[in-house]
Design a protein around this motif. Sequence first.
Motif, PDB file in Angstrom:
ATOM      1  N   ARG A  73       5.781   9.114  20.480  1.00  0.00           N
ATOM      2  CA  ARG A  73       6.984   8.906  19.659  1.00  0.00           C
ATOM      3  C   ARG A  73       6.800   7.746  18.691  1.00  0.00           C
ATOM      4  NH1 ARG A  73      11.242  11.519  22.443  1.00  0.00           N
ATOM      5  NH2 ARG A  73      12.604  10.961  20.699  1.00  0.00           N
ATOM      6  N   LEU A  74       6.003   6.761  19.078  1.00  0.00           N
ATOM      7  CA  LEU A  74       5.746   5.638  18.175  1.00  0.00           C
ATOM      8  C   LEU A  74       5.006   6.120  16.935  1.00  0.00           C
ATOM      9  CD1 LEU A  74       4.574   2.898  20.724  1.00  0.00           C
ATOM     10  CD2 LEU A  74       6.895   3.336  19.896  1.00  0.00           C
ATOM     11  N   LEU A  75       3.979   6.945  17.143  1.00  0.00           N
ATOM     12  CA  LEU A  75       3.220   7.481  16.011  1.00  0.00           C
ATOM     13  C   LEU A  75       4.110   8.344  15.128  1.00  0.00           C
ATOM     14  CD1 LEU A  75       0.351   7.568  14.798  1.00  0.00           C
ATOM     15  CD2 LEU A  75      -0.021   9.678  16.092  1.00  0.00           C
ATOM     16  N   ASP A  76       4.962   9.154  15.751  1.00  0.00           N
ATOM     17  CA  ASP A  76       5.888   9.993  14.984  1.00  0.00           C
ATOM     18  C   ASP A  76       6.751   9.147  14.057  1.00  0.00           C
ATOM     19  OD1 ASP A  76       4.920  12.196  16.303  1.00  0.00           O
ATOM     20  OD2 ASP A  76       6.594  12.350  17.716  1.00  0.00           O
ATOM     21  N   ARG A  77       7.260   8.062  14.585  1.00  0.00           N
ATOM     22  CA  ARG A  77       8.216   7.266  13.802  1.00  0.00           C
ATOM     23  C   ARG A  77       7.526   6.477  12.695  1.00  0.00           C
ATOM     24  NH1 ARG A  77      13.001   5.337  18.001  1.00  0.00           N
ATOM     25  NH2 ARG A  77      13.300   7.383  18.965  1.00  0.00           N
ATOM     26  N   ILE A  78       6.286   6.031  12.940  1.00  0.00           N
ATOM     27  CA  ILE A  78       5.549   5.385  11.850  1.00  0.00           C
ATOM     28  C   ILE A  78       5.279   6.396  10.744  1.00  0.00           C
ATOM     29  CG2 ILE A  78       3.402   4.234  11.198  1.00  0.00           C
ATOM     30  CD1 ILE A  78       3.265   3.083  14.021  1.00  0.00           C
ATOM     31  N   ALA A  79       4.903   7.614  11.128  1.00  0.00           N
ATOM     32  CA  ALA A  79       4.643   8.660  10.132  1.00  0.00           C
ATOM     33  C   ALA A  79       5.891   8.969   9.318  1.00  0.00           C
ATOM     34  CB  ALA A  79       4.135   9.922  10.835  1.00  0.00           C
ATOM     35  N   GLU A  80       7.048   8.920   9.976  1.00  0.00           N
ATOM     36  CA  GLU A  80       8.310   9.174   9.277  1.00  0.00           C
ATOM     37  C   GLU A  80       8.745   7.972   8.455  1.00  0.00           C
ATOM     38  OE1 GLU A  80      10.899  10.032  12.494  1.00  0.00           O
ATOM     39  OE2 GLU A  80       9.863  11.876  13.080  1.00  0.00           O
ATOM     40  N   GLY A  81       8.233   6.790   8.785  1.00  0.00           N
ATOM     41  CA  GLY A  81       8.625   5.580   8.057  1.00  0.00           C
ATOM     42  C   GLY A  81      10.072   5.210   8.292  1.00  0.00           C
ATOM     43  N   ARG A  82      10.507   5.253   9.547  1.00  0.00           N
ATOM     44  CA  ARG A  82      11.892   4.895   9.861  1.00  0.00           C
ATOM     45  C   ARG A  82      12.095   3.403   9.651  1.00  0.00           C
ATOM     46  NH1 ARG A  82      14.026   8.302  15.122  1.00  0.00           N
ATOM     47  NH2 ARG A  82      13.289  10.369  14.482  1.00  0.00           N
ATOM     48  N   GLY A  83      12.680   3.036   8.538  1.00  0.00           N
ATOM     49  CA  GLY A  83      12.753   1.638   8.135  1.00  0.00           C
ATOM     50  C   GLY A  83      14.054   0.945   8.389  1.00  0.00           C
ATOM     51  N   SER A  84      14.917   1.486   9.235  1.00  0.00           N
ATOM     52  CA  SER A  84      16.198   0.830   9.514  1.00  0.00           C
ATOM     53  C   SER A  84      16.367   0.677  11.007  1.00  0.00           C
ATOM     54  CB  SER A  84      17.359   1.644   8.922  1.00  0.00           C
ATOM     55  OG  SER A  84      17.411   2.929   9.509  1.00  0.00           O
ATOM     56  N   GLY A  85      17.300  -0.186  11.392  1.00  0.00           N
ATOM     57  CA  GLY A  85      17.560  -0.413  12.803  1.00  0.00           C
ATOM     58  C   GLY A  85      16.935  -1.704  13.291  1.00  0.00           C
ATOM     59  N   ALA A  86      17.138  -1.979  14.574  1.00  0.00           N
ATOM     60  CA  ALA A  86      16.624  -3.220  15.152  1.00  0.00           C
ATOM     61  C   ALA A  86      15.105  -3.226  15.185  1.00  0.00           C
ATOM     62  CB  ALA A  86      17.188  -3.414  16.559  1.00  0.00           C
ATOM     63  N   VAL A  87      14.513  -2.069  15.492  1.00  0.00           N
ATOM     64  CA  VAL A  87      13.059  -1.913  15.446  1.00  0.00           C
ATOM     65  C   VAL A  87      12.751  -0.979  14.285  1.00  0.00           C
ATOM     66  CG1 VAL A  87      10.998  -1.132  16.669  1.00  0.00           C
ATOM     67  CG2 VAL A  87      12.827  -2.276  17.933  1.00  0.00           C
ATOM     68  N   ARG A  88      11.905  -1.450  13.360  1.00  0.00           N
ATOM     69  CA  ARG A  88      11.648  -0.704  12.134  1.00  0.00           C
ATOM     70  C   ARG A  88      10.189  -0.228  12.104  1.00  0.00           C
ATOM     71  NH1 ARG A  88      14.679  -5.153  11.270  1.00  0.00           N
ATOM     72  NH2 ARG A  88      12.925  -6.453  10.589  1.00  0.00           N
ATOM     73  N   PHE A  89      10.014   1.025  11.698  1.00  0.00           N
ATOM     74  CA  PHE A  89       8.701   1.651  11.642  1.00  0.00           C
ATOM     75  C   PHE A  89       8.327   1.840  10.176  1.00  0.00           C
ATOM     76  CE2 PHE A  89      10.639   2.637  15.634  1.00  0.00           C
ATOM     77  CZ  PHE A  89       9.608   2.631  16.559  1.00  0.00           C
ATOM     78  N   ARG A  90       7.220   1.213   9.769  1.00  0.00           N
ATOM     79  CA  ARG A  90       6.837   1.218   8.365  1.00  0.00           C
ATOM     80  C   ARG A  90       5.525   1.982   8.168  1.00  0.00           C
ATOM     81  NH1 ARG A  90      11.469  -0.939   5.993  1.00  0.00           N
ATOM     82  NH2 ARG A  90      11.900  -3.038   6.771  1.00  0.00           N
ATOM     83  N   ARG A  91       5.475   2.752   7.104  1.00  0.00           N
ATOM     84  CA  ARG A  91       4.251   3.461   6.733  1.00  0.00           C
ATOM     85  C   ARG A  91       3.733   2.872   5.423  1.00  0.00           C
ATOM     86  NH1 ARG A  91       4.008   7.982   3.628  1.00  0.00           N
ATOM     87  NH2 ARG A  91       6.208   8.415   4.018  1.00  0.00           N
ATOM     88  N   MET A  92       2.419   2.634   5.367  1.00  0.00           N
ATOM     89  CA  MET A  92       1.833   2.099   4.143  1.00  0.00           C
ATOM     90  C   MET A  92       2.038   3.082   2.995  1.00  0.00           C
ATOM     91  SD  MET A  92       0.302  -0.886   4.357  1.00  0.00           S
ATOM     92  CE  MET A  92      -0.187  -2.057   5.644  1.00  0.00           C
ATOM     93  N   PRO A  93       2.399   2.588   1.820  1.00  0.00           N
ATOM     94  CA  PRO A  93       2.587   3.481   0.669  1.00  0.00           C
ATOM     95  C   PRO A  93       1.354   4.324   0.418  1.00  0.00           C
ATOM     96  CG  PRO A  93       3.374   1.264   0.169  1.00  0.00           C
ATOM     97  CD  PRO A  93       2.680   1.177   1.484  1.00  0.00           C
ATOM     98  N   GLY A  94       1.580   5.608   0.218  1.00  0.00           N
ATOM     99  CA  GLY A  94       0.484   6.514  -0.070  1.00  0.00           C
ATOM    100  C   GLY A  94      -0.262   7.023   1.138  1.00  0.00           C
ATOM    101  N   SER A  95       0.130   6.587   2.339  1.00  0.00           N
ATOM    102  CA  SER A  95      -0.570   7.008   3.557  1.00  0.00           C
ATOM    103  C   SER A  95       0.054   8.271   4.125  1.00  0.00           C
ATOM    104  CB  SER A  95      -0.508   5.904   4.624  1.00  0.00           C
ATOM    105  OG  SER A  95      -1.222   4.768   4.213  1.00  0.00           O
ATOM    106  N   SER A  96      -0.797   9.142   4.622  1.00  0.00           N
ATOM    107  CA  SER A  96      -0.353  10.344   5.334  1.00  0.00           C
ATOM    108  C   SER A  96      -0.886  10.242   6.756  1.00  0.00           C
ATOM    109  CB  SER A  96      -0.900  11.590   4.642  1.00  0.00           C
ATOM    110  OG  SER A  96      -0.554  12.757   5.367  1.00  0.00           O
ATOM    111  N   ILE A  97       0.002  10.397   7.734  1.00  0.00           N
ATOM    112  CA  ILE A  97      -0.361  10.179   9.137  1.00  0.00           C
ATOM    113  C   ILE A  97      -0.182  11.463   9.927  1.00  0.00           C
ATOM    114  CG2 ILE A  97       0.184   8.874  11.227  1.00  0.00           C
ATOM    115  CD1 ILE A  97       1.243   6.642   9.386  1.00  0.00           C
ATOM    116  N   ARG A  98      -1.243  11.883  10.607  1.00  0.00           N
ATOM    117  CA  ARG A  98      -1.158  13.042  11.501  1.00  0.00           C
ATOM    118  C   ARG A  98      -0.472  12.641  12.791  1.00  0.00           C
ATOM    119  NH1 ARG A  98      -6.519  14.594  13.197  1.00  0.00           N
ATOM    120  NH2 ARG A  98      -5.435  16.323  14.203  1.00  0.00           N
TER     121      ARG A  98
END
Length: 469
Positions: free
Chosen positions: A116-141
Amino acid sequence: MTQLEELLTAWIPRQRWFAGKGVPIDALTVESQHVLIPGVPGLRVLVVAVGQKGGTDRYQVLLGLRPQGTLGDELAHATIGVCEPAPAGGPVGGPAYGPSSCAVYDAAHDHEMTARLLDRIAEGRGSGAVRFRRMPGSSIRTGMRSIVLTGEQSNTSLVYGEDYVLKMFRRLWPGHNPDLELTAALAGSPFIARPYGWIEADLPDPVTGEPVATTLAMLQQYLRSATDGWVLAATSVRDLYASPGLAPDEAGGDFTGEAERLGAATAAVHRDLARALPTDVVAPDTQAEMARAMVDRLGAAIAEVSDLAPYAQRLRTAFDAFAEVDAPLPVQRVHGDYHLGQVVRTDVGWVLLDFEGEPAAPVSERQRLSSPLRDVAGMLRSFDYAARHQLTGHDQDEGLAEPARAWALRNREAFCSGYAFGGGIDPEKHQVVLRAFEYDKAVYEVMYEARHRPSWLHIPLDSIAALAN
């Protein structure tokens, strides 16, 4: 103290990444619980404050919750204990809210939860108490099973398939971790593992109390074909020891070509850091302060390790000479904890890892500008360690000591040559500065070995003796 805090007080001191081993815990508090997956089974990020000797350190615990008796053999080793459940979003370990207890455990070892951690980084969930960020231009399997790498001490790394590694920073300091900061600045360099994203949450600033975005984890490219630099160097040394009478360049597995290429790669990374991040030139009075700090560290080390005393005058002389250098001393962001264990050899060349700096130091200290020769000194010390550590307890210690010194000297020279050729400051033209950084690192090593590996204390002491001649 809540039920969960009692369990953590017993569990945390047994973890490899806990920095306060051997010191009693005065207080432990779960400062925050961030719910990632509500309910049971569930997943939460805990920030745990541990008080020892009047100070407080904060640690990250990825807490899993499952019905009692359902962890199975795969997760039994990760068990923290049995706790009362809580309503969604409520604190675990408080008064009972449900009909039965649940097992709490280190969820870094639970591939169903970490997916689930990998899923959320791939989605770039950037809000909430814990935020998941994806590097611009990155595609994550996604959809890959994770495993925990063994052998790490200060952090925990999860490998997803053959593509990614997620480094969880266990000990937390408010602010962006330098590993993320410097790796992001170097994005696109062939000498680093590509960054894909990160996880962050807010921690209070220790001075103002204001929330500060703090790095919890960083996702990078997994270099599946890589070989650890320390392993390669140690293999070369073993080949030398197995060939009595041969010079280092005549024995199989000569490392000097790799050392020279590593020097060039290090110089390239330093150049890129200087282009991407702030630089400065140290004023003479600041350089004198740096030298005084070196002398102070020497004094503290001698007070703890009397075997260092015979070399005190020579070391102080080197630090005094550093204070008197009148040439400009350029400073910039550097690796900060550079040695053979922080580099890997891939099919296409050397890659530098772990730009976190010294994990025991606050982020603000690790972000300070320093001379790139500090990194050079760290690698030179590492060559000495690679040459000497296999002599510990060796039956032919005396006979192999000279080949060990020759191996270290040959690879030191090759690294410095490669560093200068790669566009770095020529170490040969800055011997006073380089020697001060080497001595300062060796003094630190004396303290470390005396406290943690007494059988290795001879390594930095022998090196200091050799440098002093």
